[in-house]
Design a protein around this motif. Sequence first.
Motif, mmCIF file in Angstrom:
data_model
loop_
_atom_site.group_PDB
_atom_site.id
_atom_site.type_symbol
_atom_site.label_atom_id
_atom_site.label_comp_id
_atom_site.label_asym_id
_atom_site.label_seq_id
_atom_site.Cartn_x
_atom_site.Cartn_y
_atom_site.Cartn_z
ATOM 1 N N ASP A 21 0.867 -1.171 0.000
ATOM 2 C CA ASP A 21 0.000 0.000 0.000
ATOM 3 C C ASP A 21 0.909 1.229 0.000
ATOM 4 O OD1 ASP A 21 -1.622 2.166 0.637
ATOM 5 O OD2 ASP A 21 -2.897 1.017 1.986
ATOM 6 N N VAL A 22 1.119 1.797 -1.179
ATOM 7 C CA VAL A 22 2.084 2.891 -1.322
ATOM 8 C C VAL A 22 1.619 4.143 -0.583
ATOM 9 C CG1 VAL A 22 3.183 4.433 -2.985
ATOM 10 C CG2 VAL A 22 3.029 1.991 -3.475
ATOM 11 N N ASN A 23 0.332 4.429 -0.621
ATOM 12 C CA ASN A 23 -0.167 5.611 0.095
ATOM 13 C C ASN A 23 0.108 5.497 1.595
ATOM 14 O OD1 ASN A 23 -1.143 6.917 -2.191
ATOM 15 N ND2 ASN A 23 -3.131 5.888 -2.069
ATOM 16 N N ARG A 24 -0.115 4.330 2.148
ATOM 17 C CA ARG A 24 0.170 4.116 3.573
ATOM 18 C C ARG A 24 1.670 4.239 3.831
ATOM 19 N NH1 ARG A 24 -0.854 -1.577 6.855
ATOM 20 N NH2 ARG A 24 0.472 -1.080 8.652
ATOM 21 N N LEU A 25 2.479 3.686 2.927
ATOM 22 C CA LEU A 25 3.930 3.759 3.085
ATOM 23 C C LEU A 25 4.398 5.205 3.129
ATOM 24 C CD1 LEU A 25 6.530 1.902 3.118
ATOM 25 C CD2 LEU A 25 6.695 2.410 0.666
ATOM 26 N N MET A 26 3.888 6.015 2.215
ATOM 27 C CA MET A 26 4.295 7.417 2.169
ATOM 28 C C MET A 26 3.797 8.180 3.395
ATOM 29 S SD MET A 26 3.846 8.170 -1.923
ATOM 30 C CE MET A 26 4.814 9.667 -1.945
ATOM 31 N N SER A 27 2.623 7.814 3.881
ATOM 32 C CA SER A 27 2.096 8.455 5.082
ATOM 33 C C SER A 27 2.921 8.097 6.306
ATOM 34 C CB SER A 27 0.637 8.042 5.296
ATOM 35 O OG SER A 27 0.106 8.614 6.469
ATOM 36 N N ASP A 28 3.385 6.846 6.362
ATOM 37 C CA ASP A 28 4.191 6.399 7.500
ATOM 38 C C ASP A 28 5.602 6.966 7.488
ATOM 39 O OD1 ASP A 28 2.062 4.892 8.413
ATOM 40 O OD2 ASP A 28 2.806 2.994 7.583
ATOM 41 N N LEU A 29 6.055 7.413 6.315
ATOM 42 C CA LEU A 29 7.451 7.837 6.164
ATOM 43 C C LEU A 29 7.509 9.278 5.662
ATOM 44 C CD1 LEU A 29 8.810 4.587 4.473
ATOM 45 C CD2 LEU A 29 9.139 5.282 6.860
ATOM 46 N N ARG A 30 6.911 10.164 6.408
ATOM 47 C CA ARG A 30 6.819 11.555 5.951
ATOM 48 C C ARG A 30 8.150 12.292 5.997
ATOM 49 N NH1 ARG A 30 0.865 13.476 8.305
ATOM 50 N NH2 ARG A 30 -0.278 11.687 7.428
ATOM 51 N N ASP A 31 9.148 11.712 6.647
ATOM 52 C CA ASP A 31 10.475 12.324 6.673
ATOM 53 C C ASP A 31 11.358 11.832 5.535
ATOM 54 O OD1 ASP A 31 9.944 13.888 8.878
ATOM 55 O OD2 ASP A 31 10.691 12.415 10.319
ATOM 56 N N ILE A 32 10.776 11.049 4.631
ATOM 57 C CA ILE A 32 11.511 10.589 3.452
ATOM 58 C C ILE A 32 10.733 11.030 2.222
ATOM 59 C CG2 ILE A 32 12.470 8.611 2.211
ATOM 60 C CD1 ILE A 32 12.466 7.073 4.847
ATOM 61 N N ALA A 72 14.343 2.196 6.569
ATOM 62 C CA ALA A 72 13.033 2.630 7.050
ATOM 63 C C ALA A 72 11.924 2.217 6.075
ATOM 64 C CB ALA A 72 13.019 4.144 7.247
ATOM 65 N N ILE A 73 12.195 2.347 4.781
ATOM 66 C CA ILE A 73 11.215 1.944 3.773
ATOM 67 C C ILE A 73 10.953 0.442 3.853
ATOM 68 C CG2 ILE A 73 10.857 1.682 1.277
ATOM 69 C CD1 ILE A 73 12.339 4.395 0.959
ATOM 70 N N ALA A 74 12.025 -0.323 3.936
ATOM 71 C CA ALA A 74 11.880 -1.785 3.997
ATOM 72 C C ALA A 74 11.123 -2.214 5.250
ATOM 73 C CB ALA A 74 13.254 -2.438 3.942
ATOM 74 N N ALA A 75 11.443 -1.581 6.391
ATOM 75 C CA ALA A 75 10.776 -1.941 7.632
ATOM 76 C C ALA A 75 9.296 -1.555 7.604
ATOM 77 C CB ALA A 75 11.471 -1.258 8.810
ATOM 78 N N ALA A 76 9.000 -0.367 7.083
ATOM 79 C CA ALA A 76 7.603 0.075 7.003
ATOM 80 C C ALA A 76 6.794 -0.821 6.071
ATOM 81 C CB ALA A 76 7.536 1.525 6.566
ATOM 82 N N ALA A 77 7.425 -1.211 4.960
ATOM 83 C CA ALA A 77 6.736 -2.111 4.028
ATOM 84 C C ALA A 77 6.473 -3.450 4.686
ATOM 85 C CB ALA A 77 7.563 -2.289 2.762
ATOM 86 N N GLU A 78 7.469 -3.979 5.378
ATOM 87 C CA GLU A 78 7.318 -5.255 6.056
ATOM 88 C C GLU A 78 6.243 -5.173 7.125
ATOM 89 O OE1 GLU A 78 8.078 -9.234 6.443
ATOM 90 O OE2 GLU A 78 9.116 -7.884 5.046
ATOM 91 N N GLY A 79 6.117 -4.007 7.759
ATOM 92 C CA GLY A 79 5.145 -3.819 8.819
ATOM 93 C C GLY A 79 3.709 -3.787 8.347
ATOM 94 N N GLN A 80 3.482 -3.755 7.042
ATOM 95 C CA GLN A 80 2.117 -3.766 6.530
ATOM 96 C C GLN A 80 1.468 -5.153 6.612
ATOM 97 O OE1 GLN A 80 1.636 -1.914 2.689
ATOM 98 N NE2 GLN A 80 2.551 0.047 3.366
ATOM 99 N N TRP A 81 2.303 -6.145 6.898
ATOM 100 C CA TRP A 81 1.766 -7.500 7.050
ATOM 101 C C TRP A 81 1.915 -7.950 8.489
ATOM 102 C CZ3 TRP A 81 4.049 -5.663 2.749
ATOM 103 C CH2 TRP A 81 3.354 -5.833 1.541
#
Length: 356
Positions: A283-294, A346-355
């Motif tokens: 979920d790219v929108n969620r990823l971008m929301s979770d990583l607003r400092d990137i 951070a991107i990899a961890a946030a993506a992994e955290g979606q599951w």
Amino acid sequence: MSYLDYQATTPLAPEALAAMLPWLESQHANPHSPHREGRRAKAAVEFARDQVAALLPPGGRIAFTSGATEALNWAIKGTAGPITTLATEHAAVLDTAAAEAAQGRDVTVLPVGADGIVDPDTVARTGLVAAMLVNNEIGVIQPIAALAGAAHAAGALLLCDAVQGYGRVAIPDTVDLIAISAHKIHGPKGIGALWIRDGVTLAPLLHGGGQEAPGRSGTLSPALCAGFGVAAQLMADRRDQDAAHVDRLWALARDRLGPGWTINGATDPRYHGNLNVRREGLDVNRLMSDLRDIAFSAGSACASGSGRSSHVLRAIGLTETQARSSVRLGFGRYTTETDLAAAIDAIAAAAEGQWP
């Protein structure tokens, strides 16, 4: 903030800013005026023109424009005959071609393979072939020399959108028109250029004073020209250093993403400052929301408000779901290995955290 959106725009080089400041603070003359101060401003413009031209083929002339969009519009609308372009081109080409088609001009849009690369043998009878050197979304490098050969065999001109490749990837000497932009090479926004091979004539896009010799009207900004010129000079001076740095960043980013990620488009030939990847179910929108400092993107900044998935990713055969599960990571001269490593982790961890 970690900035990983170099395809949208690049940070302004301090040297380019320094070259611009005098023309913004105290040297305000019109470069098209005949008095002494106007001639000084004109000299600065011509010096910048030479700096920009040094990274382009010989045997042509540069007209400064407001950016690559204007340059591409001028090149397409200023020529005649059928247009051939690629399904993965920038909207500035595809939409302009569509506008010309609405006026009755024949337009052919060629498909690309799953690697994002076109087969030059598919070019048939035409008047203009428009192709991007380095794709802005997936970074693949098109066979521009072969496309130019095919265009010339068909009696056509080759327009090269070199916005992402200028100063980074060699531009073949056989092209006829080249569009470039300053803000993609650490220069200022608001200025680009169209290189026109000697002997090629274009109908004007903008009518007025005809200040630029090939037929472009409008008052030039010495500040923007100076910044563009210095940015181009830096691209020449730092070519090897920048390329080696980008290669290291590419390897680092690929290594740290870990399993589960697929690169979109060919890995070779490709500009390594562009890493477009997808992960199934992301979920790219969620990823971008979770990583607003990137700062990273899901595709072209020019189409970010359209609500549509990337036409480039769909053109290489991705499904709507796969296209919407993709992100583009862009990096370059001012990206440190430390910052990139932290951002990728951070991107990899946030993506992994979606599951769960």
